[in-house]
Design a protein around this motif. Structure first.
Motif, PDB file in Angstrom:
ATOM      1  N   ASP A   1       0.823  -1.195   0.000  1.00 37.98           N
ATOM      2  CA  ASP A   1       0.000   0.000   0.000  1.00 37.98           C
ATOM      3  C   ASP A   1       0.868   1.259   0.000  1.00 37.98           C
ATOM      4  O   ASP A   1       0.561   2.209  -0.701  1.00 37.98           O
ATOM      5  CB  ASP A   1      -0.925   0.017   1.206  1.00 37.98           C
ATOM      6  N   ILE A   2       1.932   1.252   0.785  1.00 35.29           N
ATOM      7  CA  ILE A   2       2.788   2.434   0.865  1.00 35.29           C
ATOM      8  C   ILE A   2       3.535   2.636  -0.450  1.00 35.29           C
ATOM      9  O   ILE A   2       3.653   3.760  -0.945  1.00 35.29           O
ATOM     10  CB  ILE A   2       3.764   2.314   2.047  1.00 35.29           C
ATOM     11  N   ALA A   3       4.011   1.553  -1.055  1.00 39.96           N
ATOM     12  CA  ALA A   3       4.730   1.662  -2.321  1.00 39.96           C
ATOM     13  C   ALA A   3       3.835   2.226  -3.415  1.00 39.96           C
ATOM     14  O   ALA A   3       4.261   3.074  -4.208  1.00 39.96           O
ATOM     15  CB  ALA A   3       5.282   0.303  -2.740  1.00 39.96           C
ATOM     16  N   ALA A   4       2.583   1.768  -3.458  1.00 41.80           N
ATOM     17  CA  ALA A   4       1.646   2.281  -4.459  1.00 41.80           C
ATOM     18  C   ALA A   4       1.388   3.766  -4.237  1.00 41.80           C
ATOM     19  O   ALA A   4       1.331   4.550  -5.189  1.00 41.80           O
ATOM     20  CB  ALA A   4       0.332   1.494  -4.403  1.00 41.80           C
ATOM     21  N   LEU A   5       1.238   4.161  -2.994  1.00 39.90           N
ATOM     22  CA  LEU A   5       1.027   5.570  -2.670  1.00 39.90           C
ATOM     23  C   LEU A   5       2.225   6.408  -3.108  1.00 39.90           C
ATOM     24  O   LEU A   5       2.067   7.470  -3.723  1.00 39.90           O
ATOM     25  CB  LEU A   5       0.781   5.732  -1.167  1.00 39.90           C
ATOM     26  N   ILE A   6       3.414   5.926  -2.830  1.00 43.92           N
ATOM     27  CA  ILE A   6       4.628   6.644  -3.234  1.00 43.92           C
ATOM     28  C   ILE A   6       4.690   6.742  -4.754  1.00 43.92           C
ATOM     29  O   ILE A   6       5.006   7.799  -5.309  1.00 43.92           O
ATOM     30  CB  ILE A   6       5.882   5.953  -2.666  1.00 43.92           C
ATOM     31  N   LEU A   7       4.384   5.641  -5.441  1.00 48.54           N
ATOM     32  CA  LEU A   7       4.445   5.631  -6.899  1.00 48.54           C
ATOM     33  C   LEU A   7       3.467   6.640  -7.502  1.00 48.54           C
ATOM     34  O   LEU A   7       3.837   7.459  -8.345  1.00 48.54           O
ATOM     35  CB  LEU A   7       4.150   4.233  -7.432  1.00 48.54           C
ATOM     36  N   VAL A   8       2.228   6.603  -7.047  1.00 47.68           N
ATOM     37  CA  VAL A   8       1.213   7.494  -7.623  1.00 47.68           C
ATOM     38  C   VAL A   8       1.518   8.947  -7.279  1.00 47.68           C
ATOM     39  O   VAL A   8       1.546   9.816  -8.159  1.00 47.68           O
ATOM     40  CB  VAL A   8      -0.199   7.085  -7.162  1.00 47.68           C
ATOM     41  N   LYS A   9       1.773   9.240  -6.019  1.00 46.31           N
ATOM     42  CA  LYS A   9       2.071  10.626  -5.637  1.00 46.31           C
ATOM     43  C   LYS A   9       3.355  11.113  -6.306  1.00 46.31           C
ATOM     44  O   LYS A   9       3.441  12.261  -6.735  1.00 46.31           O
ATOM     45  CB  LYS A   9       2.166  10.775  -4.125  1.00 46.31           C
ATOM     46  N   GLY A  10       4.346  10.235  -6.394  1.00 44.86           N
ATOM     47  CA  GLY A  10       5.598  10.614  -7.030  1.00 44.86           C
ATOM     48  C   GLY A  10       5.417  10.966  -8.489  1.00 44.86           C
ATOM     49  O   GLY A  10       6.010  11.924  -8.982  1.00 44.86           O
ATOM     50  N   MET A  11       4.592  10.196  -9.199  1.00 42.30           N
ATOM     51  CA  MET A  11       4.347  10.499 -10.608  1.00 42.30           C
ATOM     52  C   MET A  11       3.534  11.779 -10.761  1.00 42.30           C
ATOM     53  O   MET A  11       3.770  12.564 -11.680  1.00 42.30           O
ATOM     54  CB  MET A  11       3.637   9.327 -11.283  1.00 42.30           C
ATOM     55  N   MET A  12       2.596  11.986  -9.883  1.00 36.83           N
ATOM     56  CA  MET A  12       1.769  13.190  -9.969  1.00 36.83           C
ATOM     57  C   MET A  12       2.553  14.449  -9.599  1.00 36.83           C
ATOM     58  O   MET A  12       2.290  15.522 -10.125  1.00 36.83           O
ATOM     59  CB  MET A  12       0.541  13.059  -9.055  1.00 36.83           C
TER      60      MET A  12
ATOM     61  N   ILE B   1       1.354   1.344 -14.884  1.00 36.82           N
ATOM     62  CA  ILE B   1       2.683   1.147 -14.307  1.00 36.82           C
ATOM     63  C   ILE B   1       2.595   0.298 -13.042  1.00 36.82           C
ATOM     64  O   ILE B   1       3.425  -0.580 -12.816  1.00 36.82           O
ATOM     65  CB  ILE B   1       3.374   2.501 -14.048  1.00 36.82           C
ATOM     66  N   LEU B   2       1.567   0.520 -12.233  1.00 37.60           N
ATOM     67  CA  LEU B   2       1.378  -0.312 -11.044  1.00 37.60           C
ATOM     68  C   LEU B   2       1.168  -1.773 -11.430  1.00 37.60           C
ATOM     69  O   LEU B   2       1.731  -2.679 -10.804  1.00 37.60           O
ATOM     70  CB  LEU B   2       0.182   0.186 -10.234  1.00 37.60           C
ATOM     71  N   ALA B   3       0.380  -1.998 -12.485  1.00 33.17           N
ATOM     72  CA  ALA B   3       0.146  -3.369 -12.930  1.00 33.17           C
ATOM     73  C   ALA B   3       1.444  -4.004 -13.424  1.00 33.17           C
ATOM     74  O   ALA B   3       1.721  -5.170 -13.134  1.00 33.17           O
ATOM     75  CB  ALA B   3      -0.915  -3.385 -14.037  1.00 33.17           C
ATOM     76  N   ALA B   4       2.251  -3.233 -14.152  1.00 36.77           N
ATOM     77  CA  ALA B   4       3.530  -3.754 -14.640  1.00 36.77           C
ATOM     78  C   ALA B   4       4.455  -4.082 -13.473  1.00 36.77           C
ATOM     79  O   ALA B   4       5.148  -5.108 -13.479  1.00 36.77           O
ATOM     80  CB  ALA B   4       4.184  -2.744 -15.578  1.00 36.77           C
ATOM     81  N   LEU B   5       4.479  -3.222 -12.473  1.00 34.17           N
ATOM     82  CA  LEU B   5       5.315  -3.481 -11.303  1.00 34.17           C
ATOM     83  C   LEU B   5       4.851  -4.728 -10.553  1.00 34.17           C
ATOM     84  O   LEU B   5       5.668  -5.530 -10.102  1.00 34.17           O
ATOM     85  CB  LEU B   5       5.317  -2.269 -10.363  1.00 34.17           C
ATOM     86  N   ALA B   6       3.541  -4.883 -10.441  1.00 35.27           N
ATOM     87  CA  ALA B   6       3.007  -6.057  -9.756  1.00 35.27           C
ATOM     88  C   ALA B   6       3.381  -7.334 -10.515  1.00 35.27           C
ATOM     89  O   ALA B   6       3.782  -8.332  -9.916  1.00 35.27           O
ATOM     90  CB  ALA B   6       1.486  -5.940  -9.622  1.00 35.27           C
ATOM     91  N   ALA B   7       3.274  -7.284 -11.851  1.00 36.86           N
ATOM     92  CA  ALA B   7       3.639  -8.448 -12.657  1.00 36.86           C
ATOM     93  C   ALA B   7       5.122  -8.748 -12.517  1.00 36.86           C
ATOM     94  O   ALA B   7       5.523  -9.908 -12.370  1.00 36.86           O
ATOM     95  CB  ALA B   7       3.272  -8.200 -14.122  1.00 36.86           C
ATOM     96  N   ALA B   8       5.960  -7.718 -12.559  1.00 37.93           N
ATOM     97  CA  ALA B   8       7.405  -7.914 -12.413  1.00 37.93           C
ATOM     98  C   ALA B   8       7.728  -8.523 -11.055  1.00 37.93           C
ATOM     99  O   ALA B   8       8.539  -9.440 -10.949  1.00 37.93           O
ATOM    100  CB  ALA B   8       8.130  -6.592 -12.602  1.00 37.93           C
ATOM    101  N   PHE B   9       7.075  -8.026 -10.013  1.00 35.01           N
ATOM    102  CA  PHE B   9       7.289  -8.551  -8.672  1.00 35.01           C
ATOM    103  C   PHE B   9       6.893 -10.027  -8.604  1.00 35.01           C
ATOM    104  O   PHE B   9       7.604 -10.851  -8.038  1.00 35.01           O
ATOM    105  CB  PHE B   9       6.493  -7.739  -7.654  1.00 35.01           C
ATOM    106  N   PHE B  10       5.777 -10.357  -9.235  1.00 36.33           N
ATOM    107  CA  PHE B  10       5.298 -11.735  -9.233  1.00 36.33           C
ATOM    108  C   PHE B  10       6.316 -12.661  -9.896  1.00 36.33           C
ATOM    109  O   PHE B  10       6.663 -13.702  -9.372  1.00 36.33           O
ATOM    110  CB  PHE B  10       3.944 -11.824  -9.948  1.00 36.33           C
ATOM    111  N   PHE B  11       6.811 -12.265 -11.084  1.00 40.65           N
ATOM    112  CA  PHE B  11       7.735 -13.126 -11.820  1.00 40.65           C
ATOM    113  C   PHE B  11       9.091 -13.205 -11.146  1.00 40.65           C
ATOM    114  O   PHE B  11       9.779 -14.213 -11.258  1.00 40.65           O
ATOM    115  CB  PHE B  11       7.854 -12.664 -13.266  1.00 40.65           C
ATOM    116  N   VAL B  12       9.508 -12.165 -10.460  1.00 46.84           N
ATOM    117  CA  VAL B  12      10.794 -12.198  -9.763  1.00 46.84           C
ATOM    118  C   VAL B  12      10.720 -13.148  -8.569  1.00 46.84           C
ATOM    119  O   VAL B  12      11.683 -13.858  -8.272  1.00 46.84           O
ATOM    120  CB  VAL B  12      11.207 -10.789  -9.315  1.00 46.84           C
ATOM    121  N   ARG B  13       9.602 -13.169  -7.905  1.00 47.18           N
ATOM    122  CA  ARG B  13       9.452 -14.041  -6.728  1.00 47.18           C
ATOM    123  C   ARG B  13       9.375 -15.502  -7.120  1.00 47.18           C
ATOM    124  O   ARG B  13       9.741 -16.369  -6.348  1.00 47.18           O
ATOM    125  CB  ARG B  13       8.191 -13.659  -5.957  1.00 47.18           C
ATOM    126  N   PHE B  14       8.825 -15.794  -8.321  1.00 50.46           N
ATOM    127  CA  PHE B  14       8.628 -17.192  -8.713  1.00 50.46           C
ATOM    128  C   PHE B  14       9.523 -17.487  -9.834  1.00 50.46           C
ATOM    129  O   PHE B  14      10.037 -17.769 -10.558  1.00 50.46           O
ATOM    130  CB  PHE B  14       7.178 -17.454  -9.096  1.00 50.46           C
TER     131      PHE B  14
END
Length: 104
Positions: free
Chosen positions: A1-12, A91-104
Motif C-alpha cells: 500500500d505504501i509503495a503504491a502511494l509513493i508511486l502514484v504521488k511521485g508520478m503526480m 505502471i502499477l500493474a507492470a510493477l506487480a507483474a514484475a514482482f510476481f515473476f521475480v518471486r517465482f
C-alpha cells in the motif's frame, strides 16, 4: 500500500525525474515521468488499449454547485488528469507483474 502511494504521488508530483504526469498530454511522453523513454510506444499502446476498453456508457459527471468560499485561507491542490491516472494504473500493474515473476 505504501509503495503504491509513493508511486502514484511521485508520478503526480514529479518526485522521480522532476517531470509530472500533468506536464504531458500524450501517453508516450508520460513515460518520462518514471524513467525516460524506454518502451514508451509500447506502454502508450497499452494505455490507449486500456482507455479504449473503458465502458463508453459511463454517465458523465453532473455539474456540481461550487461550494461557498471559506472564510479562512486554504491551499489548493492540483488534480491529475485521467490519462495520468491511467498511466499510473498501468505502471502499477507492470510493477506487480514484475514482482510476481521475480518471486517465482
Amino acid at each position: 500500500d505504501i509503495a503504491a502511494l509513493i508511486l502514484v504521488k511521485g508520478m503526480m508530483r514529479g518526485w522521480f525525474t522532476g517531470k509530472k504526469l500533468g506536464d504531458y498530454t500524450a501517453f508516450s511522453d508520460m513515460r518520462r515521468v518514471v524513467n525516460g523513454t524506454d518502451r514508451a510506444q509500447q506502454i502508450a499502446q497499452y494505455a490507449e488499449a486500456f482507455l479504449a476498453a473503458l465502458p463508453a456508457t459511463v454517465k458523465p459527471p453532473q455539474p456540481v454547485k461550487p461550494p461557498t468560499p471559506p472564510t479562512t485561507e486554504t491551499t489548493t491542490t492540483k488534480r491529475g488528469s485521467a490519462a495520468g491516472i491511467i498511466v499510473a494504473i498501468i505502471i502499477l500493474a507492470a510493477l506487480a507483474a514484475a514482482f510476481f515473476f521475480v518471486r517465482f
